[in-house]
Design an enzyme around this catalytic site. Structure first.
Site, PDB file in Angstrom:
ATOM      1  CB  CYS A 113      -1.060   0.056   1.296  1.00 22.30           C
ATOM      2  SG  CYS A 113      -2.425   0.841   0.989  1.00 22.30           S
ATOM      3  CG  HIS A 114      -0.277   4.908   1.483  1.00 24.06           C
ATOM      4  ND1 HIS A 114      -1.544   4.141   1.571  1.00 24.06           N
ATOM      5  CD2 HIS A 114      -0.654   6.094   0.858  1.00 24.06           C
ATOM      6  CE1 HIS A 114      -2.586   5.016   0.977  1.00 24.06           C
ATOM      7  NE2 HIS A 114      -1.894   6.141   0.605  1.00 24.06           N
TER       8      HIS A 114
END
Length: 204
Positions: A113-114
């Protein structure tokens, strides 16, 4: 995959607040079920606050402060996402240094994800193929990485880097993470050595 990681010690590195809970709990469960010993590290000892998107979720005991941890004690590192988590983590030099040490040692890394924000800060995505939450695409490209929109991406490195985009990718992410963590360290030039060679070539 039970027993696949028996004898392996894996660090999960997070900030003390802002982790996407499912991206912490599901990979940790998969690692432990595969036989790994897992340590949750953060900039500060105590607890880490997880979130379910924007809502506060569970709190998790931290096993140690990353500044006191020795990367040599771990066989691999996993980085969960959450918007605030890696954005906070990359402001801590000791956390960035810890991550970079795995690349220099050729030890496998997984990020979802991030989480690649921290990899960008560590300057380890250059010439690598990876994915992430779509909003990081420009950051990764500006750091020299090749961003792709795929469920799970494995860049052979060395070291091996496993990345995925979002919580929906967790089953594929966990499977590849365990597979690559089981294979362990791959020999080859360190990223820092590659960067030095590229710099020398550019100056020639």
């Amino acid at each position: 995959m039970a027993g696949t990681l028996k004898g392996k010690k894996v660090a999960i590195l997070v900030a003390n607040e802002g982790i996407e809970q499912v991206e912490l709990t599901e990979p940790r469960k998969a690692l432990e079920e595969a036989g790994a010993t897992v340590a949750l590290l953060a900039p500060e000892s105590g607890e880490a606050q997880a979130f379910d998107h924007l809502d506060k979720a569970g709190r998790f005991p931290v096993d140690g402060a990353v500044g006191d941890a020795d990367p040599a004690d771990y066989d691999a590192v996993m980085l969960p996402g959450g918007v605030a988590n890696p954005d906070n983590l990359r402001t801590h030099p000791e956390a960035v240094k810890f991550v970079r040490a795995f690349f220099d040692a050729g030890k496998p890394v997984a990020a979802i994800c991030h989480a690649p924000w921290t990899l960008v800060e560590a300057d380890v995505v250059r010439d690598r193929k990876l994915t992430s939450w779509p909003s990081l695409r420009t950051d990764i490209r500006n750091a020299g990485g090749q961003w792709v929109d795929e469920e799970v991406v494995v860049d052979a490195g060395p070291p091996t880097l496993v990345t995925s985009r979002k919580p929906d990718d967790l089953p594929a992410f966990n499977a590849k993470m365990i597979e690559e963590f089981a294979e362990g360290r791959h020999e080859g030039s360190k990223p820092s050595e590659r960067f030095a060679k590229e710099g020398a070539s550019a100056k020639a």
